[in-house]
Design a protein around this motif. Structure first.
Motif, PDB file in Angstrom:
ATOM      1  N   ARG A   1      12.929  10.868  -2.630  1.00 37.40           N
ATOM      2  CA  ARG A   1      12.507  11.412  -3.924  1.00 37.40           C
ATOM      3  C   ARG A   1      11.035  11.823  -3.951  1.00 37.40           C
ATOM      4  NH1 ARG A   1      16.079  10.150  -8.239  1.00 37.40           N
ATOM      5  NH2 ARG A   1      18.104  10.815  -7.432  1.00 37.40           N
ATOM      6  N   ASN A   2      10.233  11.125  -3.144  1.00 40.34           N
ATOM      7  CA  ASN A   2       8.801  11.435  -3.190  1.00 40.34           C
ATOM      8  C   ASN A   2       8.131  11.445  -1.815  1.00 40.34           C
ATOM      9  OD1 ASN A   2       8.681   8.641  -2.641  1.00 40.34           O
ATOM     10  ND2 ASN A   2       8.467   8.181  -4.836  1.00 40.34           N
ATOM     11  N   LEU A   3       8.828  10.957  -0.778  1.00 38.90           N
ATOM     12  CA  LEU A   3       8.277  10.906   0.585  1.00 38.90           C
ATOM     13  C   LEU A   3       6.918  10.209   0.608  1.00 38.90           C
ATOM     14  CD1 LEU A   3       9.189  14.409   2.089  1.00 38.90           C
ATOM     15  CD2 LEU A   3      10.447  12.257   2.226  1.00 38.90           C
TER      16      LEU A   3
ATOM     17  N   LEU B   1       0.865  -1.182   0.000  1.00 35.52           N
ATOM     18  CA  LEU B   1       0.000   0.000   0.000  1.00 35.52           C
ATOM     19  C   LEU B   1       0.904   1.235   0.000  1.00 35.52           C
ATOM     20  CD1 LEU B   1      -2.916   1.077   0.201  1.00 35.52           C
ATOM     21  CD2 LEU B   1      -2.612   1.136   2.686  1.00 35.52           C
ATOM     22  N   VAL B   2       0.795   2.028  -1.086  1.00 36.21           N
ATOM     23  CA  VAL B   2       1.620   3.227  -1.233  1.00 36.21           C
ATOM     24  C   VAL B   2       0.763   4.439  -0.889  1.00 36.21           C
ATOM     25  CG1 VAL B   2       3.092   4.570  -2.777  1.00 36.21           C
ATOM     26  CG2 VAL B   2       2.931   2.086  -3.057  1.00 36.21           C
ATOM     27  N   LEU B   3       1.179   5.215   0.090  1.00 40.04           N
ATOM     28  CA  LEU B   3       0.422   6.368   0.560  1.00 40.04           C
ATOM     29  C   LEU B   3       1.036   7.666   0.039  1.00 40.04           C
ATOM     30  CD1 LEU B   3      -0.048   5.261   4.278  1.00 40.04           C
ATOM     31  CD2 LEU B   3      -1.601   4.900   2.366  1.00 40.04           C
ATOM     32  N   THR B   4       0.187   8.628  -0.230  1.00 38.96           N
ATOM     33  CA  THR B   4       0.650   9.956  -0.645  1.00 38.96           C
ATOM     34  C   THR B   4      -0.011  10.988   0.270  1.00 38.96           C
ATOM     35  OG1 THR B   4       0.740   9.160  -2.940  1.00 38.96           O
ATOM     36  CG2 THR B   4       0.920  11.538  -2.601  1.00 38.96           C
ATOM     37  N   PRO B   5       0.556  11.219   1.443  1.00 39.53           N
ATOM     38  CA  PRO B   5      -0.048  12.201   2.360  1.00 39.53           C
ATOM     39  C   PRO B   5      -0.004  13.621   1.819  1.00 39.53           C
ATOM     40  CG  PRO B   5       2.086  11.481   3.176  1.00 39.53           C
ATOM     41  CD  PRO B   5       1.770  10.610   2.003  1.00 39.53           C
ATOM     42  N   PHE B   6       1.019  13.934   1.036  1.00 41.57           N
ATOM     43  CA  PHE B   6       1.131  15.249   0.404  1.00 41.57           C
ATOM     44  C   PHE B   6       2.066  15.107  -0.787  1.00 41.57           C
ATOM     45  CE2 PHE B   6       4.220  14.880   3.801  1.00 41.57           C
ATOM     46  CZ  PHE B   6       5.407  15.224   3.184  1.00 41.57           C
ATOM     47  N   PRO B   7       1.838  15.880  -1.844  1.00 40.35           N
ATOM     48  CA  PRO B   7       2.714  15.781  -3.021  1.00 40.35           C
ATOM     49  C   PRO B   7       4.093  16.367  -2.730  1.00 40.35           C
ATOM     50  CG  PRO B   7       1.092  17.524  -3.329  1.00 40.35           C
ATOM     51  CD  PRO B   7       0.730  16.837  -2.052  1.00 40.35           C
ATOM     52  N   PHE B   8       5.106  15.611  -3.115  1.00 37.02           N
ATOM     53  CA  PHE B   8       6.484  16.065  -2.907  1.00 37.02           C
ATOM     54  C   PHE B   8       7.362  15.446  -3.976  1.00 37.02           C
ATOM     55  CE2 PHE B   8      10.745  15.510  -1.153  1.00 37.02           C
ATOM     56  CZ  PHE B   8      11.035  16.797  -0.752  1.00 37.02           C
ATOM     57  N   GLY B   9       8.337  16.229  -4.441  1.00 36.25           N
ATOM     58  CA  GLY B   9       9.323  15.702  -5.374  1.00 36.25           C
ATOM     59  C   GLY B   9       8.707  15.208  -6.662  1.00 36.25           C
ATOM     60  N   GLU B  10       9.003  13.951  -6.993  1.00 36.56           N
ATOM     61  CA  GLU B  10       8.503  13.378  -8.240  1.00 36.56           C
ATOM     62  C   GLU B  10       6.976  13.321  -8.262  1.00 36.56           C
ATOM     63  OE1 GLU B  10      10.386   9.609  -8.404  1.00 36.56           O
ATOM     64  OE2 GLU B  10      12.339  10.403  -9.022  1.00 36.56           O
ATOM     65  N   THR B  11       6.375  13.063  -7.092  1.00 37.11           N
ATOM     66  CA  THR B  11       4.913  13.035  -7.026  1.00 37.11           C
ATOM     67  C   THR B  11       4.322  14.415  -7.312  1.00 37.11           C
ATOM     68  OG1 THR B  11       5.074  11.293  -5.355  1.00 37.11           O
ATOM     69  CG2 THR B  11       2.954  12.407  -5.586  1.00 37.11           C
ATOM     70  N   ALA B  12       4.942  15.440  -6.732  1.00 31.30           N
ATOM     71  CA  ALA B  12       4.469  16.805  -6.980  1.00 31.30           C
ATOM     72  C   ALA B  12       4.632  17.179  -8.454  1.00 31.30           C
ATOM     73  CB  ALA B  12       5.233  17.791  -6.098  1.00 31.30           C
ATOM     74  N   ASP B  13       5.738  16.733  -9.073  1.00 31.97           N
ATOM     75  CA  ASP B  13       5.942  17.009 -10.499  1.00 31.97           C
ATOM     76  C   ASP B  13       4.857  16.349 -11.344  1.00 31.97           C
ATOM     77  OD1 ASP B  13       8.151  18.454  -9.865  1.00 31.97           O
ATOM     78  OD2 ASP B  13       9.599  16.932 -10.477  1.00 31.97           O
ATOM     79  N   GLY B  14       4.554  15.096 -11.036  1.00 32.29           N
ATOM     80  CA  GLY B  14       3.516  14.400 -11.785  1.00 32.29           C
ATOM     81  C   GLY B  14       2.161  15.066 -11.637  1.00 32.29           C
ATOM     82  N   LEU B  15       1.842  15.516 -10.417  1.00 32.46           N
ATOM     83  CA  LEU B  15       0.571  16.198 -10.198  1.00 32.46           C
ATOM     84  C   LEU B  15       0.532  17.538 -10.929  1.00 32.46           C
ATOM     85  CD1 LEU B  15      -2.143  16.277  -8.767  1.00 32.46           C
ATOM     86  CD2 LEU B  15      -1.000  17.276  -6.777  1.00 32.46           C
ATOM     87  N   ALA B  16       1.651  18.278 -10.886  1.00 30.14           N
ATOM     88  CA  ALA B  16       1.695  19.573 -11.578  1.00 30.14           C
ATOM     89  C   ALA B  16       1.563  19.393 -13.087  1.00 30.14           C
ATOM     90  CB  ALA B  16       2.999  20.293 -11.242  1.00 30.14           C
ATOM     91  N   ARG B  17       2.203  18.365 -13.630  1.00 30.60           N
ATOM     92  CA  ARG B  17       2.089  18.114 -15.073  1.00 30.60           C
ATOM     93  C   ARG B  17       0.657  17.719 -15.437  1.00 30.60           C
ATOM     94  NH1 ARG B  17       7.464  15.677 -14.402  1.00 30.60           N
ATOM     95  NH2 ARG B  17       8.979  16.966 -15.545  1.00 30.60           N
ATOM     96  N   ALA B  18       0.004  16.937 -14.578  1.00 21.88           N
ATOM     97  CA  ALA B  18      -1.386  16.575 -14.840  1.00 21.88           C
ATOM     98  C   ALA B  18      -2.298  17.801 -14.784  1.00 21.88           C
ATOM     99  CB  ALA B  18      -1.851  15.522 -13.834  1.00 21.88           C
TER     100      ALA B  18
END
Length: 422
Positions: A264-266, A86-103
């Motif tokens: 990289r993504n926390l 189970l992969v959790l994303t409590p807040f966007p950071f790093g690579e996750t934030a980049d993916g969200l911003a690109r979306a």
């Protein structure tokens, strides 16, 4: 009260009849833009999901070389494992934030594409409606011209004009008939050009002045700059080491519980692994031991000349996007001033056309009075009616030109008419 109900019954058919721009809602280009917008919205939702579930299975067929050989039959012939994570994303950071911003940028681009498609369609619809109305007025004018030419020919025959005047009158009638045929063809062409864009049997809604917020091209340039900055930040992060921390708990030789985190993504990852065969205790001369828990820390850093080149390329893209934004601002300012100037000229032309129409009405009224007094001929009355029709056609052309100028501003700002907004 009875009058109120009667008024409501009169208004209901008018409200149900809709307006001329209704066909735009079913246009294929609009449906395409809507589908792309929906796809981008779903992509944004997928990227912004707070958790992800991962399932992984492994199977292995094992072969041994044993000493003594009698040990091999007691060893397992196959092995396998099953991992639930189970992969959790409590807040966007790093690579996750980049993916969200690109979306988010992809979704905003889809919105701009939708607005661009719909503003282009509504401009085409308004122009098609105006062409059809002008074609109808042109046909009416051609009919009046033919009537005038026919009357002039009859008058020439009655007064026994010379052969040259008769030939000229006959030629004028033939030309008027040709103009009428051409006007009728123009009506048919205008009707065909309006198919799928506008309902010619319904009234065109009133077109208010656009709000005039941000030009569409300027919004696109800003999105390109945001995208370039995201790419630069991603390239910059590759120059920093990645730190991974994991805590593993072994309740038994077959089960593993793990909690891991990457810099990289926390994104905390919780995983459970079941493996068969399980890990056996390690035997020592004085006994045996089994690992019950484990804490891992790892650091990785990869540096190549290509990383620095990629960073320079990303920086160059940012500079290029910044310059493109400056150019878009200048172009938008110039285009906006040009459109406003053209709009002012159209307004002046419309006022002049209205004055000419009023003058044509007064001239026709005077011709009617003079005809009643016997001071004017029926032919002069037809000429006054023809002049009024010409003035009305010029007024309709000026009104159509002003509407088209408004629609150019709507396209410039990417603004939608309330009647065509789904």
């Amino acid at each position: 009260m009875a009058r109120l109900w009667a008024l409501l019954f009169l208004l209901v058919p008018a409200l149900a009849s809709g307006h001329a721009l209704d066909p735009l809602r079913e246009h294929p280009l609009l449906r395409q833009a809507q589908a792309l917008l929906e796809a981008a919205r779903k992509g944004l939702e997928a990227q912004a999901a707070p958790l992800a579930f991962n399932l992984q299975g492994n199977y292995a067929r094992l072969g041994y070389e044993c000493t003594p050989a009698s040990l091999c039959p007691s060893l397992p012939a196959t092995g396998g494992s099953l991992t639930l994570a189970l992969v959790l994303t409590p807040f966007p950071f790093g690579e996750t934030a980049d993916g969200l911003a690109r979306a988010q940028i992809a979704y905003r681009r889809a919105e701009l594409g939708y607005r661009k498609a719909l503003t282009a369609l509504q401009a085409q619809a308004v122009a098609a409606y105006g062409r059809y109305q002008l074609a109808l007025l042109g046909e009416k004018l051609a009919q009046k011209g033919r009537e005038l030419a026919q009357t002039a020919l009859e008058a020439a025959r009655k007064r026994q004009a010379n052969p040259k005047e008769l030939r000229e009158a006959e030629l004028a009638l033939k030309e008027a008939e040709n103009r009428l045929l051409e006007a009728q063809r123009n009506v048919e062409l205008a009707k065909k050009g309006a198919e799928g864009l506008v309902d010619l049997t319904k009234p065109l809604p009133e077109i208010p002045p656009p709000q005039g917020t941000t030009p569409l091209a300027l919004e696109e340039a800003r999105l390109s700059l945001e995208e370039a900055r995201i790419a630069y930040a991603a390239s910059l992060r590759t120059l920093f080491p990645e730190v991974k921390a994991s805590y593993l708990l072994y309740p038994s030789g077959n089960d593993t519980l793990a909690l891991s985190l990457s810099s990289r993504n926390l994104q905390p990852t919780l995983a459970y692994t079941r493996q068969d065969p399980g890990q056996r205790p390690t035997s020592l001369p004085g006994g045996s031991y089994r690992t019950a828990e484990e804490l891992r820390l790892s650091l990785s850093l990869t540096l190549t000349p290509g990383l620095f080149a990629a960073l320079e390329a990303a920086a160059a893209q940012v500079r290029g996007a910044e310059e493109a934004l400056k150019a878009a601002e200048r172009q938008a300012r110039l285009q906006g001033e040009t459109l406003e100037s053209s709009l002012r000229a159209s307004r002046l032309a419309l006022e002049l056309a209205r004055l000419r129409q009023e003058a044509g009405k007064k001239a026709l009224e005077e011709a009617v009075k003079r005809l009643e007094l016997g001071l004017e001929s029926p032919l002069a009355l037809l000429q006054a009616e023809l002049s009024l029709l010409q003035a009305e056609l010029a007024l309709a052309q000026a009104e159509n030109d002003l509407r088209n100028k408004w629609m150019e501003l709507y396209q410039f700002y990417g603004e939608l008419l309330p009647e065509v907004t789904p």
